[in-house]
Design a protein around this motif. Structure first.
Motif, PDB file in Angstrom:
ATOM      1  N   ASP A   1       0.823  -1.218   0.000  1.00  0.00           N
ATOM      2  CA  ASP A   1       0.000   0.000   0.000  1.00  0.00           C
ATOM      3  C   ASP A   1       0.855   1.265   0.000  1.00  0.00           C
ATOM      4  O   ASP A   1       0.419   2.319  -0.493  1.00  0.00           O
ATOM      5  CB  ASP A   1      -0.936   0.011   1.206  1.00  0.00           C
ATOM      6  CG  ASP A   1      -0.189  -0.010   2.533  1.00  0.00           C
ATOM      7  OD1 ASP A   1       0.762  -0.805   2.682  1.00  0.00           O
ATOM      8  OD2 ASP A   1      -0.542   0.781   3.429  1.00  0.00           O
ATOM      9  N   LEU A   2       2.079   1.173   0.521  1.00  0.00           N
ATOM     10  CA  LEU A   2       3.013   2.295   0.487  1.00  0.00           C
ATOM     11  C   LEU A   2       3.907   2.238  -0.748  1.00  0.00           C
ATOM     12  O   LEU A   2       4.193   3.261  -1.374  1.00  0.00           O
ATOM     13  CB  LEU A   2       3.894   2.286   1.743  1.00  0.00           C
ATOM     14  CG  LEU A   2       3.195   2.448   3.099  1.00  0.00           C
ATOM     15  CD1 LEU A   2       4.194   2.243   4.231  1.00  0.00           C
ATOM     16  CD2 LEU A   2       2.548   3.818   3.215  1.00  0.00           C
ATOM     17  N   LEU A   3       4.343   1.035  -1.103  1.00  0.00           N
ATOM     18  CA  LEU A   3       5.326   0.887  -2.176  1.00  0.00           C
ATOM     19  C   LEU A   3       4.730   1.111  -3.562  1.00  0.00           C
ATOM     20  O   LEU A   3       5.396   1.673  -4.440  1.00  0.00           O
ATOM     21  CB  LEU A   3       5.965  -0.499  -2.098  1.00  0.00           C
ATOM     22  CG  LEU A   3       6.802  -0.773  -0.844  1.00  0.00           C
ATOM     23  CD1 LEU A   3       7.218  -2.238  -0.788  1.00  0.00           C
ATOM     24  CD2 LEU A   3       8.026   0.127  -0.809  1.00  0.00           C
ATOM     25  N   ALA A   4       3.492   0.678  -3.783  1.00  0.00           N
ATOM     26  CA  ALA A   4       2.894   0.808  -5.118  1.00  0.00           C
ATOM     27  C   ALA A   4       2.752   2.270  -5.543  1.00  0.00           C
ATOM     28  O   ALA A   4       3.146   2.629  -6.667  1.00  0.00           O
ATOM     29  CB  ALA A   4       1.557   0.083  -5.172  1.00  0.00           C
ATOM     30  N   PRO A   5       2.219   3.167  -4.696  1.00  0.00           N
ATOM     31  CA  PRO A   5       2.159   4.584  -5.101  1.00  0.00           C
ATOM     32  C   PRO A   5       3.540   5.192  -5.315  1.00  0.00           C
ATOM     33  O   PRO A   5       3.720   6.023  -6.212  1.00  0.00           O
ATOM     34  CB  PRO A   5       1.426   5.256  -3.932  1.00  0.00           C
ATOM     35  CG  PRO A   5       0.654   4.164  -3.275  1.00  0.00           C
ATOM     36  CD  PRO A   5       1.512   2.947  -3.423  1.00  0.00           C
ATOM     37  N   MET A   6       4.522   4.784  -4.510  1.00  0.00           N
ATOM     38  CA  MET A   6       5.873   5.281  -4.708  1.00  0.00           C
ATOM     39  C   MET A   6       6.433   4.788  -6.044  1.00  0.00           C
ATOM     40  O   MET A   6       7.054   5.540  -6.795  1.00  0.00           O
ATOM     41  CB  MET A   6       6.781   4.831  -3.554  1.00  0.00           C
ATOM     42  CG  MET A   6       6.437   5.443  -2.207  1.00  0.00           C
ATOM     43  SD  MET A   6       7.614   4.930  -0.911  1.00  0.00           S
ATOM     44  CE  MET A   6       9.079   5.863  -1.405  1.00  0.00           C
ATOM     45  N   ALA A   7       6.201   3.513  -6.350  1.00  0.00           N
ATOM     46  CA  ALA A   7       6.688   2.959  -7.609  1.00  0.00           C
ATOM     47  C   ALA A   7       6.052   3.659  -8.803  1.00  0.00           C
ATOM     48  O   ALA A   7       6.713   3.864  -9.836  1.00  0.00           O
ATOM     49  CB  ALA A   7       6.405   1.462  -7.657  1.00  0.00           C
ATOM     50  N   ALA A   8       4.792   4.036  -8.676  1.00  0.00           N
ATOM     51  CA  ALA A   8       4.107   4.723  -9.773  1.00  0.00           C
ATOM     52  C   ALA A   8       4.777   6.052 -10.107  1.00  0.00           C
ATOM     53  O   ALA A   8       4.682   6.541 -11.232  1.00  0.00           O
ATOM     54  CB  ALA A   8       2.640   4.939  -9.415  1.00  0.00           C
ATOM     55  N   GLU A   9       5.479   6.626  -9.129  1.00  0.00           N
ATOM     56  CA  GLU A   9       6.203   7.881  -9.342  1.00  0.00           C
ATOM     57  C   GLU A   9       7.690   7.653  -9.596  1.00  0.00           C
ATOM     58  O   GLU A   9       8.470   8.605  -9.626  1.00  0.00           O
ATOM     59  CB  GLU A   9       6.029   8.796  -8.130  1.00  0.00           C
ATOM     60  CG  GLU A   9       4.603   9.286  -7.933  1.00  0.00           C
ATOM     61  CD  GLU A   9       4.520  10.382  -6.886  1.00  0.00           C
ATOM     62  OE1 GLU A   9       3.971  11.461  -7.187  1.00  0.00           O
ATOM     63  OE2 GLU A   9       5.026  10.159  -5.760  1.00  0.00           O
ATOM     64  N   GLY A  10       8.093   6.400  -9.743  1.00  0.00           N
ATOM     65  CA  GLY A  10       9.500   6.093  -9.995  1.00  0.00           C
ATOM     66  C   GLY A  10      10.373   6.225  -8.782  1.00  0.00           C
ATOM     67  O   GLY A  10      11.554   6.592  -8.894  1.00  0.00           O
ATOM     68  N   LEU A  11       9.825   5.887  -7.599  1.00  0.00           N
ATOM     69  CA  LEU A  11      10.540   6.119  -6.350  1.00  0.00           C
ATOM     70  C   LEU A  11      10.918   4.848  -5.597  1.00  0.00           C
ATOM     71  O   LEU A  11      11.561   4.938  -4.546  1.00  0.00           O
ATOM     72  CB  LEU A  11       9.694   6.993  -5.415  1.00  0.00           C
ATOM     73  CG  LEU A  11       9.413   8.425  -5.876  1.00  0.00           C
ATOM     74  CD1 LEU A  11       8.415   9.097  -4.941  1.00  0.00           C
ATOM     75  CD2 LEU A  11      10.711   9.229  -5.923  1.00  0.00           C
ATOM     76  N   ALA A  12      10.537   3.661  -6.096  1.00  0.00           N
ATOM     77  CA  ALA A  12      10.773   2.452  -5.309  1.00  0.00           C
ATOM     78  C   ALA A  12      11.082   1.262  -6.196  1.00  0.00           C
ATOM     79  O   ALA A  12      10.557   1.131  -7.308  1.00  0.00           O
ATOM     80  CB  ALA A  12       9.546   2.135  -4.443  1.00  0.00           C
ATOM     81  N   GLY A  13      11.934   0.383  -5.691  1.00  0.00           N
ATOM     82  CA  GLY A  13      12.249  -0.892  -6.323  1.00  0.00           C
ATOM     83  C   GLY A  13      12.559  -1.916  -5.246  1.00  0.00           C
ATOM     84  O   GLY A  13      13.069  -1.560  -4.174  1.00  0.00           O
ATOM     85  N   VAL A  14      12.237  -3.180  -5.493  1.00  0.00           N
ATOM     86  CA  VAL A  14      12.414  -4.236  -4.502  1.00  0.00           C
ATOM     87  C   VAL A  14      13.155  -5.406  -5.130  1.00  0.00           C
ATOM     88  O   VAL A  14      12.873  -5.794  -6.269  1.00  0.00           O
ATOM     89  CB  VAL A  14      11.057  -4.727  -3.953  1.00  0.00           C
ATOM     90  CG1 VAL A  14      11.250  -5.898  -2.984  1.00  0.00           C
ATOM     91  CG2 VAL A  14      10.315  -3.591  -3.259  1.00  0.00           C
TER      92      VAL A  14
END
Length: 359
Positions: free
Chosen positions: A179-192
């Protein structure tokens, strides 16, 4: 070297070796006592995990290593209950006058003030933005995260400030923070990156006894990919004569699960990890212990470990070259021979000051 201790259920190390670098007290088990204890009481009881609160003064660790793709990281915990026998972070427990052996996986430290410290550091006027790496030393989603939720609190601060982050973990608990990572990823801010060392449950349970089942980790890869989070599979470490035969199958399963790319690292045995690993081999793989160590030394210039930049992550010699060739063929075949996408740094907004947080 200390005597082997009685095997503990679901623990990785077979000895609680002292640190030669930091002069921890040397203790040896009394063999006669152990014989009598085993005859009377049977197998050793499970070793319970303890957690000590650490009031950290700073939370962002920085490095200048030229062969690491980040310059800052956060470790919410010290020690790791997953108990991976090969873990290169084990020697850090010697700084606490604790053993890199069983102490590392059973006597843990948690940093509940991590999010507050992070907020304060991000607020400093001279702060410059670059991706923060979680899980570079010990796993941010080890079992105690379910109760302490320190990793989640860190991600909440990074999401609020639109700060880029990367996560490396062996646990499917990471999906709890989609729920936190998906919105960040949508903005190019996260990778796992999910670390999967073996698909064989018996081998996985031996080399990383409290890490989740490999299939659960693959399901986590799928869940992250379906949520739009860039997800990668780390085949690390590859252990000669124990897991190296699985390389191609691991790449194939990673592609099926939706991973964007894979990477691998040959096993590393720095400092106290080498004797711990040798004792573990003798206990669990006596039939091939000598062959495993001979191949590792061939990878590491004739030594148990090569600490040199770049070669420490790749290995040298014919065996290392063969492994790289196999990996390249497999990733090309399954469409995973890609580099990770860079994360954005231009969206960052510092957290509000103490006055702003009142309103």
């Amino acid at each position: 070297m200390p005597q082997p201790i009685a095997k503990r259920p679901v623990r990785g190390a077979t000895v609680n070796t002292e640190s030669q670098r930091f002069k921890l007290p040397h203790t040896e088990a009394d063999g006669d006592w152990l014989d009598a204890c085993g005859a009377i009481d049977g197998a050793a009881p499970p070793l319970r995990t303890s957690v000590t609160v650490e009031q950290a003064r700073t939370i962002i660790s920085r490095n200048t290593s030229p062969d690491i793709g980040f310059d800052r990281s956060i470790n919410p915990y010290r020690g790791c209950e997953h108990g991976c026998i090969y873990c290169f972070a084990r020697p850090t427990h010697a700084f606490h006058d604790l053993s890199p052996g069983l102490d590392f996986e059973s006597r843990l430290f948690a940093k509940p003030n991590a999010a507050a410290l992070l907020r304060a550091e991000l607020r400093k006027p001279g702060y410059t933005v670059a991706p923060i790496a979680l899980g570079t030393n010990t796993d941010p989603y080890q079992p105690i995260e379910s109760e302490w939720r320190i990793t989640r609190s860190i991600i909440q601060v990074l999401a609020e400030t639109r700060h880029p982050l990367t996560i490396t973990t062996k646990s499917d608990r990471v999906v709890r923070d989609i729920d936190l990572l998906a919105p960040m990823a949508a903005e190019g801010l996260a990778g796992v990156a999910l670390s999967i060392t073996s698909l064989d449950p018996k081998i996985a349970a031996t080399i990383e006894p409290r890490a989740p089942h490999p299939e659960r980790r693959l399901k986590a890869v799928r869940a992250l990919a379906d949520a739009g989070v860039p997800v990668y599979v780390s085949i690390a470490p590859i252990i000669p004569a124990i897991t190296d035969h699985e390389l191609e199958h691991l790449v194939e399963r990673a592609a099926e699960a939706g991973a964007r790319a894979c990477f691998f690292i040959p096993v590393r045995l720095p400092h106290e990890v080498a004797p711990l690993f040798r004792a573990w081999l003798d206990a669990h793989f006596p039939d091939r212990a000598a062959r495993v160590m001979a191949t590792i030394r061939a990878l590491r210039g004739g030594k148990d470990n090569d600490p040199e930049f770049f070669s420490r992550m790749r290995g040298t010699g014919p065996w290392a070259e063969l492994m790289r060739t196999r990996f390249l063929i497999a990733t090309r075949k399954h469409g995973l021979a890609r580099r990770s996408a860079p994360l954005r740094t231009d969206l960052f907004r510092p957290p509000a000051g103490p006055q702003g947080e009142l309103f």
